[in-house]
Motif scaffolding. Structure first.
Motif, short mmCIF file in Angstrom:
data_model
loop_
_atom_site.label_atom_id
_atom_site.label_comp_id
_atom_site.label_asym_id
_atom_site.label_seq_id
_atom_site.Cartn_x
_atom_site.Cartn_y
_atom_site.Cartn_z
N ILE A 1 -9.16 -1.31 3.24
CA ILE A 1 -10.06 -0.16 3.11
C ILE A 1 -9.26 1.14 2.89
N PHE A 2 -7.97 1.12 3.22
CA PHE A 2 -7.11 2.30 3.01
C PHE A 2 -7.08 2.71 1.54
N TYR A 3 -7.31 1.71 0.66
CA TYR A 3 -7.30 2.04 -0.77
C TYR A 3 -8.46 2.98 -1.14
N THR A 4 -9.52 2.96 -0.33
CA THR A 4 -10.68 3.81 -0.67
C THR A 4 -10.30 5.28 -0.67
N HIS A 5 -9.51 5.71 0.36
CA HIS A 5 -9.16 7.15 0.35
C HIS A 5 -8.18 7.49 -0.76
N LEU A 6 -7.33 6.51 -1.12
CA LEU A 6 -6.39 6.77 -2.22
C LEU A 6 -7.14 6.88 -3.55
N VAL A 7 -8.06 5.95 -3.79
CA VAL A 7 -8.83 5.97 -5.04
C VAL A 7 -9.69 7.24 -5.09
N PHE A 8 -10.32 7.55 -3.96
CA PHE A 8 -11.19 8.74 -3.91
C PHE A 8 -10.37 10.01 -4.16
N LEU A 9 -9.17 10.04 -3.60
CA LEU A 9 -8.30 11.21 -3.82
C LEU A 9 -8.02 11.38 -5.32
N ILE B 1 -10.97 9.42 8.71
CA ILE B 1 -11.92 8.46 9.28
C ILE B 1 -11.32 7.04 9.24
N ASN B 2 -10.78 6.65 8.08
CA ASN B 2 -10.19 5.30 7.95
C ASN B 2 -9.07 5.09 8.96
N THR B 3 -8.26 6.15 9.16
CA THR B 3 -7.14 6.04 10.11
C THR B 3 -7.66 5.86 11.53
N PHE C 1 0.85 -1.20 0.00
CA PHE C 1 0.00 0.00 0.00
C PHE C 1 0.88 1.25 0.00
N ILE C 2 1.90 1.25 0.86
CA ILE C 2 2.82 2.40 0.93
C ILE C 2 3.47 2.63 -0.44
N ALA C 3 3.95 1.53 -1.04
CA ALA C 3 4.63 1.65 -2.33
C ALA C 3 3.69 2.20 -3.40
N ILE C 4 2.45 1.72 -3.39
CA ILE C 4 1.49 2.19 -4.41
C ILE C 4 1.19 3.68 -4.22
N CYS C 5 1.05 4.11 -2.97
CA CYS C 5 0.81 5.54 -2.70
C CYS C 5 1.99 6.37 -3.20
N PHE D 1 -0.56 9.92 2.72
CA PHE D 1 -1.33 8.67 2.81
C PHE D 1 -0.36 7.48 2.97
N ALA D 2 0.75 7.54 2.24
CA ALA D 2 1.72 6.44 2.29
C ALA D 2 2.33 6.32 3.68
N HIS D 3 2.69 7.45 4.25
CA HIS D 3 3.47 7.40 5.49
C HIS D 3 2.63 7.37 6.77
N ALA D 4 1.36 7.78 6.66
CA ALA D 4 0.52 7.84 7.87
C ALA D 4 0.50 6.53 8.65
N PRO D 5 0.33 5.36 7.99
CA PRO D 5 0.25 4.12 8.79
C PRO D 5 1.53 3.78 9.54
#
Lengths: 365, 111
Positions: free
Chosen positions: A302-310, A345-347, A233-237, A282-286
């Motif tokens: 579900i973290f992908y939802t905020h990335l896709v929405f962004l 919210i997801n975080t 997920f981090i890499a994709i962000c 988004f990548a570094h928050a987790p």
């Protein structure tokens, strides 16, 4: 691992700044926000960069060097825009922000005593750009010029971080030289902006594009794509952020001259800030949340939802900018805000889930 | 999770603990950004087992690494999972960390 409650106020200050910044941004795009008036309407950018991002960067670096005195930087930048509501003179606020920028320089100088690595020099250069930008801001210089300094501050800060991780990989001397040349190209174009804005912005765009290509080849994120869920997920962000950096570079190369209110200026700024910078957040928050607050985040798909929405929200905004569609632009600003809200919210949900799991395990034992 | 439960209940006596045991648990401390454990990353410089405590010398890839406190806490916590004794983690900057300190296996993976 106990929660570091002492740092929560700093994080709340950062959140306060991003919320105020977003609300002013919505007002600027035509939404009715009651507390925003003409005195603060132009503070959307300064709050996002100096109130939100500078507070976060100061906080993250202070936690890293473990020197309590350096918390003053995060405090100053975090509190500054709050003082607006106490009717403190804006000049005082600008000086407090400037002090906070200097604090960041001192943190890097401290780190430099231990480690004289290129990535720290690059972050020092970036912070010098922030200081120059903030001095220009004190002198009420053109925002179209100031924004170039602020953007380069963020690019150098993020590049420095990524370069530090990239040293896990082996790259040739030629590639190092190419990177240094692109850094020098960015720096020269910033100074050139005082003399020839139109040419300097295009050179800046070229240097940004080279930096983006360099990281596409050498960033460790590319090696992490086949890893476990969180690392992937981090890499994709991160890769997503580079794509947006490339898009913002193309916009500035093609357009060159920017004026306030120009739709392409909006496209350039937001493909950079939302696409590149927010993707990196988004990548570094987790991993940064656990590092700063000692709060564990339970990764979820579900973290992908905020990335896709962004991404959807930025694409909408850029289409609106390119086609001069005011109403679509207005809607896109709401979508942008919702993407950030969804991230928060997801975080928060993932922190809550993690605590529930821990509680269950303790009960089981 | 069940393994940790077992370890928690059956902590080893200090006299039976070896450097190999400590290395084994530190292999489980992962840098989340790279998903590489801190042993393979070459962050652990020295492990010493005394009568009354365990001393660890470790470094970071940079002094502005935001993961510093998190990784130190993780080291302490993971050792305390197997033995109930004070753990001192000393952050050191000499020699400076460099790529050569990474394990060969990970280096090959990162090419």
């Amino acid at each position: 691992m106990t929660i570091n409650y002492k740092l929560i106020p700093f994080l709340l200050l950062a959140i306060f700044n991003i919320v105020i910044g977003i609300l002013i941004g919505l007002y600027r795009s035509g939404w009715q926000i009651n507390f925003v008036n003409q005195d603060i309407v132009y503070l959307h950018g300064p709050i996002m960069i100096n109130g939100f991002l500078l507070t976060l960067i100061n906080l993250e670096r202070t936690v890293a060097i473990r020197k309590k005195v350096a918390f003053i930087g995060a405090f100053l930048s975090g509190i500054s825009f709050f003082l607006l509501f106490l009717e403190v003179d804006q000049l005082i606020i600008k000086f407090l922000i400037l002090l906070s920028s200097f604090n960041l320089i001192f943190i890097y100088l401290y780190a430099l005593k231990i480690d004289k690595e290129i990535h720290i020099y690059i972050q020092i250069m970036g912070t010098c750009f922030l200081i120059i930008g903030n001095i220009l801001w004190i002198y009420n210089y053109y925002f179209t010029h100031i924004s170039l300094w602020w953007i380069s501050f963020l690019l150098f800060t993020i590049s420095g971080e990524r370069l530090e991780l990239s040293k896990l990989k082996n790259f040739s001397n030629t590639s190092k030289k190419i990177f240094i040349l692109s850094i020098l190209l960015t720096t020269s174009s910033l100074f050139l902006s005082f003399y020839s804005y139109n040419i300097s912005t295009r050179i800046l765009g070229i240097s940004f594009f080279i930096i983006m290509l360099w990281f596409f080849k050498y960033d460790i994120a590319l090696n992490m794509l086949k890893n476990n869920s969180l690392t992937r997920f981090i890499a994709i962000c991160i890769i997503n952020g580079y794509l947006w950096l490339g898009i913002s570079s193309m916009i500035i190369i093609i357009n060159g001259q920017f004026i306030i209110g120009n739709f392409l200026y909006d496209a350039f700024l937001h493909s950079f800030f939302l696409g590149f910078v927010i993707s990196m957040i988004f990548a570094h928050a987790p991993i940064i949340f656990p590092a700063i607050l000692r709060i564990k985040i339970n990764y979820s798909h579900i973290f992908y939802t905020h990335l896709v929405f962004l991404n959807i929200s930025i694409i909408t905004r850029i289409i609106a900018d390119i086609m001069n569609l005011y109403y679509l632009l207005k809607i896109s600003t709401i979508l942008n805000s919702m993407a950030i809200l969804l991230f928060l919210i997801n975080t928060l949900i993932s922190i809550k889930i993690n605590y529930q799991i821990r509680k269950d395990v303790i009960n089981e034992i | 999770m069940s393994i940790f439960k077992f370890i928690k209940k059956e902590k080893t006596k200090l006299s039976n603990i070896t450097i190999k045991d400590i290395t084994k648990v530190l292999n489980e401390v992962i840098d989340p950004e790279t998903n590489i454990n801190i042993i393979d990353l070459g962050l652990i410089y020295d492990i010493k087992i005394y009568k009354e405590k365990i001393n660890i010398k470790m470094t970071m890839t940079t002094p502005i690494c935001p993961m510093t406190s998190y990784l130190i806490d993780s080291v302490i916590q993971s050792i305390k999972e197997i033995v109930d004794i004070p753990v001192d983690v000393e952050l050191v900057w000499e020699p400076r960390w460099n790529r050569e300190m990474i394990s060969e296996e990970v280096k090959n993976h990162l090419v």
